[in-house]
Design a protein around this motif. Structure first.
Motif, mmCIF file in Angstrom:
data_model
loop_
_atom_site.group_PDB
_atom_site.id
_atom_site.type_symbol
_atom_site.label_atom_id
_atom_site.label_comp_id
_atom_site.label_asym_id
_atom_site.label_seq_id
_atom_site.Cartn_x
_atom_site.Cartn_y
_atom_site.Cartn_z
ATOM 1 N N TYR A 116 0.926 -1.202 0.036
ATOM 2 C CA TYR A 116 0.197 -0.114 0.033
ATOM 3 C C TYR A 116 0.891 1.493 -0.108
ATOM 4 O O TYR A 116 0.490 2.510 0.357
ATOM 5 C CB TYR A 116 -0.868 0.179 1.313
ATOM 6 N N GLY B 216 -8.475 5.600 -4.514
ATOM 7 C CA GLY B 216 -8.652 4.355 -4.838
ATOM 8 C C GLY B 216 -9.418 3.524 -3.679
ATOM 9 O O GLY B 216 -9.869 3.968 -2.559
ATOM 10 N N ARG B 217 -8.956 2.175 -3.674
ATOM 11 C CA ARG B 217 -9.716 1.376 -2.631
ATOM 12 C C ARG B 217 -8.956 1.668 -1.143
ATOM 13 O O ARG B 217 -9.657 1.579 -0.235
ATOM 14 C CB ARG B 217 -9.369 -0.146 -2.835
ATOM 15 N N VAL B 218 -7.737 1.985 -1.158
ATOM 16 C CA VAL B 218 -6.846 2.203 -0.024
ATOM 17 C C VAL B 218 -6.412 3.458 0.114
ATOM 18 O O VAL B 218 -6.717 4.461 1.176
ATOM 19 C CB VAL B 218 -5.828 1.316 0.199
ATOM 20 N N SER C 32 -16.402 8.766 -9.864
ATOM 21 C CA SER C 32 -15.117 8.915 -9.282
ATOM 22 C C SER C 32 -15.132 10.025 -8.461
ATOM 23 O O SER C 32 -15.601 10.957 -8.829
ATOM 24 C CB SER C 32 -14.079 8.887 -9.968
#
Length: 796
Positions: A52, A121-123, A203
């Motif tokens: 990450y 993003g996801r993280v 987004s």
């Protein structure tokens, strides 16, 4: 004798400092599980961090700093001492110029770096450098925007609409692309990019506006500029950034900005140089005119054209004048001589030199006539006398010629005197001009020198003006690009996975190593038999007892094959060996069990040692002589519900009517029969009670009736009870506890042994961990079932 003792002491001391690598490694290898766990945790954390962490890329460009002597516009003035500088500029100075804040501000403005776009993003979130689906336009002036710190969020809904919010937790407000949105620093207009807007619908985009000065400082810290060698002019410009394209653009723009700036600077210098030269040309042209006028005025005032040639003419005129003056003076001298000759009666009839009057032809003719007449007279006198009429006539002729000659001489003398006077005056004029000529020549030469200097400077500046004019159209940059910015590593330079995992493995090993090293360094307790051997020499160590788990059995059993039982059997065997090696004496079968302080396991050892001896079909009596803090009864109560404590040692010593047999009870513990004399009630005066004469009667009786008498006594250092009754002991087993007994307090045990305060003193180490346990525990008991590991079970 003293020598032997000193040698022994030195050998002992040197032995203490011997480093055993194998033993040291084994100390840490025993904790291999912690090392493995630490490595797994560090590697796992490193994996998550690498997973990450935003990768960083390195953009590198190479440039060569060119010399100003070949391409600088200052070449027009380099020959002047006023403008002369070192031809090679210091590379370090140029590096500071390249990293100056003015350059960085220009880069930020050209690339619009003060406005950044991030997509979630996801993280985490990543920066959209050139792929942003929107563009923010500002209504306010750049001077305000460059000082603004602001961020907001844009959620693209469609090709025409979007949601806007300042803070992430705020409620969104819908706007249309192109609509003016009010902010604290002025209005903004968000416009879409048609090429990739569709892929960002839904987004959430974060837009961050950063002040220009803060970005310039941050960019200065991120850009690295270093020469590739000590004396090389090739410089490497590099930058690390999560977006490689952004890093390349910044590096290339920085080089381009540096070249543009140097070109502009050189053009400005060239223009300033040309203007300066033009001003100087005009001033020097005026000076030249003034100098020319000075020469004209000087020559006109002194009536000269050429000082050198006129000086030569004056010299020749002076010589010629002197010659004429000398000649005139010579002629007048001759005339004076001739006049004197004519006026002398004695030399009246003597010839007159005809060559004395060269200056006057009349005198010369009269002189010749006079000499001719005189010669005629001389000839006539040879044949006639002086009274001869012809002679008299000749005399009269001679007198007439003499008078005429005298008058001519006087006239000629006057003429010569006038001529001499004129020549002398002329000579004075010539000499005055000759004496004035050096000053005139020096003055004229000074004026001509000034004229020559100004003329040469005038011509030089005209030449340099042309060079400066040409350099305005032929200025080259100060840096030659060798390599444009490129990704030198071919991939991310940070994080480095290989280095990260190696570091994780290193810290995974270093953390437990450091923990155990510091723990061992600060550890002041004993842990096994070896520690006892180092601290207490010349005292027999019977053995070690393993650490009993809280869920495990604390008392040995009949036909028990556990490590605990085998440890007591080994201690029993070692005790029998020591006991048989000594001469039999009174109370040889009486064994006292004591320790330094409370909590080292005396009662635990006493009870299990009695059971172990009884397990060998020996008649054993266990006496609880620790009347202050009895622990045998609580242990029996825990493991033997029928334990009784009505009559104990205290009651026996206090009440003389109680017999020994009444105080002793028989117990069957774990199928092992054992007689126990409990401590009884805690007396108010334990020390005085133990000094009772009945105690001797007790030990005399039981030592005859039993094979072994095990006596659980009080801690020897805390109270005096054990030392009061130590005379009844044939042997003393001194308990220490691993991880509990301090090494320093073992000096008390050493003192007891050296002063023979305890009879037959022997040591036992209790509560030893399996990792520190010696002999069989390290490898398992012989004949016991072997525990198979996971991999062995898989192979079976």
């Amino acid at each position: 004798m003293a020598l032997i003792e000193n040698n022994d002491l030195s050998n002992t001391s040197s032995g203490n400092f011997n480093f055993d690598l194998k033993k040291t490694l084994s100390t840490y290898l025993k904790q291999w599980k912690w090392f493995a766990l630490s490595c797994l945790i560090c590697i796992g954390l490193t994996y998550l961090d690498l997973r990450y962490t935003t990768p960083q890329y390195l953009a590198v460009a190479k440039i060569m700093l060119l010399d100003d002597k070949d391409n600088s516009s200052m070449g027009a003035l380099k020959d002047l001492s006023l403008f002369s500088e070192k031809e090679d500029a210091m590379v370090e100075d140029e590096i500071e110029v390249v990293k100056s804040r003015s350059f960085l501000r220009n880069i930020i403005k050209r690339l619009n770096l003060n406005t950044k776009y991030y997509v979630k993003g996801r993280v985490g979130e990543s920066e959209l450098y050139k792929n942003s689906p929107i563009v923010v336009n500002f209504i306010e002036s750049d001077s305000i925007i460059n000082k603004t710190s602001f961020q907001f969020y844009v959620e693209v809904l469609s090709s025409t609409d979007f949601n806007y919010r300042v803070n992430e937790e705020d409620n969104s407000k819908q706007y249309v692309f192109g609509e003016t949105i009010p902010t604290s620093f002025g209005g903004i207009i968000i416009s879409p990019k048609s090429n990739n807007l569709e892929s960002f619908i839904g987004s959430d985009i974060r837009v961050k506006i950063t002040p220009l000065e803060y970005l310039a400082e941050s960019l200065k810290n991120k850009i690295d500029i270093d020469p590739i060698g000590k004396s090389s002019k090739v410089v490497e410009v590099s930058m690390v950034d999560p977006v490689i394209e952004k890093a390349k653009d910044i590096v290339n723009t920085l080089i381009d900005e540096y070249n543009k700036s140097t070109i502009e600077e050189k053009n400005e210098i060239s223009k300033s140089t040309a203007d300066f030269i033009n001003e100087r040309v005009e001033l020097i042209a005026e000076d030249l005119v003034n100098v020319d006028d000075s020469i004209v005025r000087f020559k006109t005032g002194n009536k000269i054209t050429d000082v050198a040639s006129e000086a030569g003419q004056f010299l020749s005129s002076s010589v010629e004048n002197e010659q004429r003056l000398d000649q005139a003076k010579t002629q007048i001298s001759q005339l004076n001589y001739m006049k004197e000759t004519l006026g002398d009666d004695a030399s009246m009839y003597q010839p007159i030199p005809s060559n004395l009057g060269l200056g006057d032809p009349t005198i010369t003719a009269l002189s010749m006539r006079y000499n001719e007449v005189l010669e005629t007279r001389r000839t006539l006198l040879k044949s006639a006398g002086e009274q001869n009429p012809v002679v008299i006539q000749l005399d009269q002729t001679l007198n007439g010629i003499r008078q005429n000659l005298g008058q001519s001489i006087d006239n000629s003398s006057k003429s010569l005197r006038l001529q001499i006077s004129s020549l002398q005056s002329q000579s004075q004029r010539i000499n005055s001009k000759i004496s004035a000529n050096p000053r005139q020549q020096s003055r004229l030469r000074s004026i001509e020198r000034s004229q020559g200097i100004k003329e040469s400077l005038y011509l030089y500046l005209l030449e340099k003006r042309e060079e400066a004019t040409i350099s305005l159209t032929a200025t080259s940059p100060s840096a030659k690009v060798i390599d444009e910015a490129y990704n030198s590593a071919g991939g991310p330079v940070s994080p480095n996975k290989q280095i990260a995992y190696i570091s994780a493995l290193f810290f995974g090993l270093a953390i437990p190593f450091g923990f155990f090293y510091i723990k061992n360094l600060l550890d002041t307790k004993i842990h096994n038999k070896e520690d006892i051997d180092r601290e207490l020499k010349n005292i027999t160590v019977l053995g070690e007892l393993p650490k009993v788990k809280s869920s495990g059995k604390s008392l040995v059993e009949r036909n028990d094959r556990s490590i605990l039982s085998e440890s007591f059997r080994m201690i029993r065997t070692n005790f029998e060996f020591v006991k048989n090696g000594k001469e039999s004496k009174e109370y040889n079968n009486v064994v006292f069990v004591t320790s330094t302080i409370n909590g080292e396991g005396k009662s635990f050892f006493s009870l299990n040692m009695a059971l172990t001896l009884a397990n060998a079909n020996k008649r054993v009596l266990l006496i609880g002589a620790d009347v202050r803090n009895p622990q045998i009864y609580p242990a029996l109560k825990k493991n033997y519900s029928n334990a009784r404590s009505n009559i104990g040692l205290t009651e026996f010593l206090v009440d003389k009517s109680i017999l020994v047999g009444e105080a002793i009870n028989t117990y069957k513990i774990n199928d092992i029969n054992i007689d126990i004399l409990l401590s009884g009630k805690v007396p108010p005066n334990p020390a005085e009670l133990l000094m009772n004469d009945r105690l001797k009667d007790l030990f005399d009786h039981v030592s005859d009736q039993y094979d072994y008498v095990i006596v659980d006594t009080a801690p020897a250092m805390l109270v005096t009870d054990t030392l009061l009754i130590s005379k009844y002991a044939g042997h003393t087993i001194y308990l220490t506890r691993a991880g509990y007994t301090e090494k320093q307090i073992l000096n008390f045990a050493k003192d007891l042994h050296q002063n023979n305060k305890l009879n037959g003193m022997m040591l036992v180490v209790n509560d030893v961990r399996e990792s520190n346990f010696g002999y069989g525990a390290q490898y398992g008991y012989y004949g016991a079932p072997v525990k198979k590991g996971f991999f062995r079970r898989k192979r079976v």
